[in-house]
Motif scaffolding. Structure first.
Motif, PDB file in Angstrom:
ATOM      1  N   GLU A  83       0.913  -1.190   0.017  1.00 22.22           N
ATOM      2  CA  GLU A  83       0.054   0.107  -0.173  1.00 22.22           C
ATOM      3  C   GLU A  83       0.927   1.352  -0.196  1.00 22.22           C
ATOM      4  OE1 GLU A  83      -3.260  -0.028   2.658  1.00 22.22           O
ATOM      5  OE2 GLU A  83      -3.845  -2.128   2.212  1.00 22.22           O
ATOM      6  N   ALA A  84       2.367   1.234  -0.399  1.00 24.32           N
ATOM      7  CA  ALA A  84       2.796   2.493  -0.391  1.00 24.32           C
ATOM      8  C   ALA A  84       3.009   2.789  -1.851  1.00 24.32           C
ATOM      9  CB  ALA A  84       4.376   2.024  -0.008  1.00 24.32           C
ATOM     10  N   GLN A  85       3.201   4.097  -1.899  1.00 24.89           N
ATOM     11  CA  GLN A  85       3.500   4.678  -3.277  1.00 24.89           C
ATOM     12  C   GLN A  85       4.823   4.382  -3.738  1.00 24.89           C
ATOM     13  OE1 GLN A  85       0.860   6.757  -4.514  1.00 24.89           O
ATOM     14  NE2 GLN A  85       1.596   7.659  -6.188  1.00 24.89           N
ATOM     15  N   THR A  86       4.849   3.890  -4.969  1.00 27.42           N
ATOM     16  CA  THR A  86       6.031   3.666  -5.849  1.00 27.42           C
ATOM     17  C   THR A  86       6.151   4.570  -6.902  1.00 27.42           C
ATOM     18  OG1 THR A  86       7.441   2.245  -6.637  1.00 27.42           O
ATOM     19  CG2 THR A  86       5.076   1.761  -7.001  1.00 27.42           C
ATOM     20  N   THR A  87       7.657   4.876  -7.098  1.00 27.85           N
ATOM     21  CA  THR A  87       7.940   5.574  -8.720  1.00 27.85           C
ATOM     22  C   THR A  87       8.443   4.484  -9.541  1.00 27.85           C
ATOM     23  OG1 THR A  87       8.012   7.571  -7.508  1.00 27.85           O
ATOM     24  CG2 THR A  87       9.001   7.376  -9.846  1.00 27.85           C
ATOM     25  N   CYS A  88       8.077   4.380 -10.759  1.00 25.08           N
ATOM     26  CA  CYS A  88       8.547   3.230 -11.435  1.00 25.08           C
ATOM     27  C   CYS A  88       9.031   3.961 -13.027  1.00 25.08           C
ATOM     28  CB  CYS A  88       7.632   2.284 -11.827  1.00 25.08           C
ATOM     29  SG  CYS A  88       6.996   1.276 -10.567  1.00 25.08           S
ATOM     30  N   GLN A  89      10.091   3.328 -13.730  1.00 24.73           N
ATOM     31  CA  GLN A  89      10.283   3.657 -15.044  1.00 24.73           C
ATOM     32  C   GLN A  89      10.375   2.502 -15.752  1.00 24.73           C
ATOM     33  OE1 GLN A  89      14.411   5.006 -16.530  1.00 24.73           O
ATOM     34  NE2 GLN A  89      13.194   7.047 -16.542  1.00 24.73           N
ATOM     35  N   MET A  90       9.602   2.420 -17.002  1.00 29.22           N
ATOM     36  CA  MET A  90       9.782   1.297 -17.842  1.00 29.22           C
ATOM     37  C   MET A  90      10.232   1.938 -19.359  1.00 29.22           C
ATOM     38  SD  MET A  90       6.185  -0.135 -17.929  1.00 29.22           S
ATOM     39  CE  MET A  90       4.658   0.931 -17.598  1.00 29.22           C
ATOM     40  N   VAL A  91      10.775   0.831 -19.844  1.00 29.56           N
ATOM     41  CA  VAL A  91      11.099   1.221 -21.580  1.00 29.56           C
ATOM     42  C   VAL A  91      10.241   0.083 -22.366  1.00 29.56           C
ATOM     43  CG1 VAL A  91      12.778   1.373 -23.337  1.00 29.56           C
ATOM     44  CG2 VAL A  91      13.228   2.289 -21.025  1.00 29.56           C
ATOM     45  N   ILE A  92       9.305   0.527 -23.253  1.00 24.43           N
ATOM     46  CA  ILE A  92       8.654  -0.338 -23.761  1.00 24.43           C
ATOM     47  C   ILE A  92       9.058  -0.135 -25.478  1.00 24.43           C
ATOM     48  CG2 ILE A  92       6.437  -1.136 -24.767  1.00 24.43           C
ATOM     49  CD1 ILE A  92       5.209  -0.334 -21.922  1.00 24.43           C
ATOM     50  N   PHE A  93       9.551  -1.248 -26.093  1.00 20.71           N
ATOM     51  CA  PHE A  93       9.975  -1.058 -27.451  1.00 20.71           C
ATOM     52  C   PHE A  93       8.804  -1.602 -28.287  1.00 20.71           C
ATOM     53  CE2 PHE A  93      11.687  -3.275 -31.103  1.00 20.71           C
ATOM     54  CZ  PHE A  93      12.372  -2.267 -31.845  1.00 20.71           C
ATOM     55  N   VAL A  94       8.458  -0.785 -29.173  1.00 19.12           N
ATOM     56  CA  VAL A  94       7.347  -0.942 -30.235  1.00 19.12           C
ATOM     57  C   VAL A  94       7.867  -1.060 -31.551  1.00 19.12           C
ATOM     58  CG1 VAL A  94       5.229  -0.281 -31.113  1.00 19.12           C
ATOM     59  CG2 VAL A  94       5.772   0.290 -28.868  1.00 19.12           C
ATOM     60  N   LYS A  95       7.791  -2.145 -32.182  1.00 29.38           N
ATOM     61  CA  LYS A  95       8.413  -2.519 -33.472  1.00 29.38           C
ATOM     62  C   LYS A  95       7.305  -1.822 -34.650  1.00 29.38           C
ATOM     63  CE  LYS A  95      10.522  -7.032 -32.745  1.00 29.38           C
ATOM     64  NZ  LYS A  95      10.559  -8.533 -33.143  1.00 29.38           N
ATOM     65  N   LEU A  96       7.926  -1.986 -35.594  1.00 28.37           N
ATOM     66  CA  LEU A  96       7.303  -1.277 -36.862  1.00 28.37           C
ATOM     67  C   LEU A  96       5.806  -1.880 -37.031  1.00 28.37           C
ATOM     68  CD1 LEU A  96      10.166  -0.359 -39.207  1.00 28.37           C
ATOM     69  CD2 LEU A  96       9.055   1.176 -37.666  1.00 28.37           C
ATOM     70  N   ASP A  97       5.829  -3.241 -36.906  1.00 30.37           N
ATOM     71  CA  ASP A  97       4.568  -4.029 -36.887  1.00 30.37           C
ATOM     72  C   ASP A  97       3.603  -3.957 -35.697  1.00 30.37           C
ATOM     73  OD1 ASP A  97       5.799  -5.682 -34.951  1.00 30.37           O
ATOM     74  OD2 ASP A  97       6.045  -7.289 -36.457  1.00 30.37           O
ATOM     75  N   GLY A  98       4.163  -3.247 -34.841  1.00 36.23           N
ATOM     76  CA  GLY A  98       3.041  -3.012 -33.556  1.00 36.23           C
ATOM     77  C   GLY A  98       3.429  -3.924 -32.461  1.00 36.23           C
ATOM     78  N   GLN A  99       4.404  -4.960 -32.591  1.00 30.45           N
ATOM     79  CA  GLN A  99       4.453  -5.823 -31.429  1.00 30.45           C
ATOM     80  C   GLN A  99       5.388  -5.002 -30.410  1.00 30.45           C
ATOM     81  OE1 GLN A  99       6.984  -8.878 -32.709  1.00 30.45           O
ATOM     82  NE2 GLN A  99       6.613 -10.320 -30.851  1.00 30.45           N
ATOM     83  N   ARG A 100       4.912  -5.329 -29.131  1.00 35.01           N
ATOM     84  CA  ARG A 100       5.388  -4.561 -28.135  1.00 35.01           C
ATOM     85  C   ARG A 100       6.338  -5.489 -27.080  1.00 35.01           C
ATOM     86  NH1 ARG A 100      -0.005  -2.673 -25.642  1.00 35.01           N
ATOM     87  NH2 ARG A 100      -0.489  -4.970 -25.903  1.00 35.01           N
ATOM     88  N   THR A 101       7.095  -4.977 -26.513  1.00 37.37           N
ATOM     89  CA  THR A 101       8.095  -5.504 -25.760  1.00 37.37           C
ATOM     90  C   THR A 101       8.619  -4.760 -24.410  1.00 37.37           C
ATOM     91  OG1 THR A 101       8.999  -6.860 -27.357  1.00 37.37           O
ATOM     92  CG2 THR A 101      10.323  -7.140 -25.556  1.00 37.37           C
ATOM     93  N   LEU A 102       8.442  -5.280 -23.191  1.00 37.87           N
ATOM     94  CA  LEU A 102       9.055  -4.591 -22.010  1.00 37.87           C
ATOM     95  C   LEU A 102      10.523  -4.882 -22.001  1.00 37.87           C
ATOM     96  CD1 LEU A 102       8.461  -2.874 -19.678  1.00 37.87           C
ATOM     97  CD2 LEU A 102       7.918  -5.015 -18.241  1.00 37.87           C
ATOM     98  N   SER A 103      11.168  -4.014 -22.448  1.00 39.41           N
ATOM     99  CA  SER A 103      12.814  -4.038 -22.375  1.00 39.41           C
ATOM    100  C   SER A 103      13.300  -3.814 -21.242  1.00 39.41           C
ATOM    101  CB  SER A 103      13.487  -3.528 -23.661  1.00 39.41           C
ATOM    102  OG  SER A 103      13.044  -2.206 -23.645  1.00 39.41           O
ATOM    103  N   GLN A 104      12.940  -2.772 -20.131  1.00 40.11           N
ATOM    104  CA  GLN A 104      13.376  -2.521 -19.216  1.00 40.11           C
ATOM    105  C   GLN A 104      12.468  -2.247 -18.016  1.00 40.11           C
ATOM    106  OE1 GLN A 104      16.149   0.878 -19.725  1.00 40.11           O
ATOM    107  NE2 GLN A 104      17.279  -0.317 -21.324  1.00 40.11           N
ATOM    108  N   SER A 105      12.543  -2.328 -16.697  1.00 41.04           N
ATOM    109  CA  SER A 105      11.676  -1.714 -15.752  1.00 41.04           C
ATOM    110  C   SER A 105      12.355  -1.465 -14.407  1.00 41.04           C
ATOM    111  CB  SER A 105      10.544  -2.659 -15.550  1.00 41.04           C
ATOM    112  OG  SER A 105      10.761  -4.023 -15.205  1.00 41.04           O
ATOM    113  N   GLN A 106      12.099  -0.588 -13.581  1.00 38.25           N
ATOM    114  CA  GLN A 106      12.440  -0.442 -12.461  1.00 38.25           C
ATOM    115  C   GLN A 106      11.690   0.401 -11.642  1.00 38.25           C
ATOM    116  OE1 GLN A 106      16.414   1.772 -12.688  1.00 38.25           O
ATOM    117  NE2 GLN A 106      16.094   2.726 -10.619  1.00 38.25           N
ATOM    118  N   CYS A 107      11.497  -0.034 -10.341  1.00 34.99           N
ATOM    119  CA  CYS A 107      10.459   0.589  -9.340  1.00 34.99           C
ATOM    120  C   CYS A 107      11.227   0.856  -8.275  1.00 34.99           C
ATOM    121  CB  CYS A 107       9.218  -0.202  -9.140  1.00 34.99           C
ATOM    122  SG  CYS A 107       8.134  -0.416 -10.728  1.00 34.99           S
ATOM    123  N   GLN A 108      10.852   1.844  -7.324  1.00 37.20           N
ATOM    124  CA  GLN A 108      11.673   2.086  -6.121  1.00 37.20           C
ATOM    125  C   GLN A 108      10.485   2.394  -5.126  1.00 37.20           C
ATOM    126  OE1 GLN A 108      13.686   5.823  -6.709  1.00 37.20           O
ATOM    127  NE2 GLN A 108      15.088   4.845  -8.268  1.00 37.20           N
TER     128      GLN A 108
END
Length: 108
Positions: A83-108
């Motif tokens: 129940e704590a507030q967290t700050t996150c950053q993520m990088v999502i790569f979207v290919k030219l055909d629309g396919q998505r991948t979560l390539s990086q993530s970090q939460c504190q």
């Protein structure tokens, strides 16, 4: 002629930022596509780290053009487990055909 080419390159870099780098995109904070990508990333965080987040609020969006687009998304959320507030950053790569991948993530 060489001076003209150098000035043109300097102008392009000054106006558009460094080629290949991330560019801040504040106009995308409330964009439905960004919210869809954020939901996708939050779902992947739950699947891979058993981290369930609610009350997600996007605070910063950056993009990087590569062979598709990297979306670096900063957000705040509430962890269901602690129940704590967290700050996150993520990088999502979207290919030219629309396919998505979560390539990086970090939460504190």
């Amino acid at each position: 002629m060489l001076k003209l080419i150098c000035l043109s390159i300097l102008f392009i870099v000054t106006c558009n930022g460094m080629p290949g780098g991330y560019k801040d995109r504040p106009e995308l904070l409330n964009d439905p596509i960004i919210h869809s990508l954020t939901s996708f990333g939050v779902e992947k965080l739950f699947e891979s780290q058993n981290l369930k987040l609610t009350n997600v609020k996007v605070t910063r969006v950056q993009t990087q053009l590569v062979a598709g687009t990297n979306y670096k998304i900063d957000f705040t959320a509430k962890s269901v487990r602690t129940e704590a507030q967290t700050t996150c950053q993520m990088v999502i790569f979207v290919k030219l055909d629309g396919q998505r991948t979560l390539s990086q993530s970090q939460c504190q």
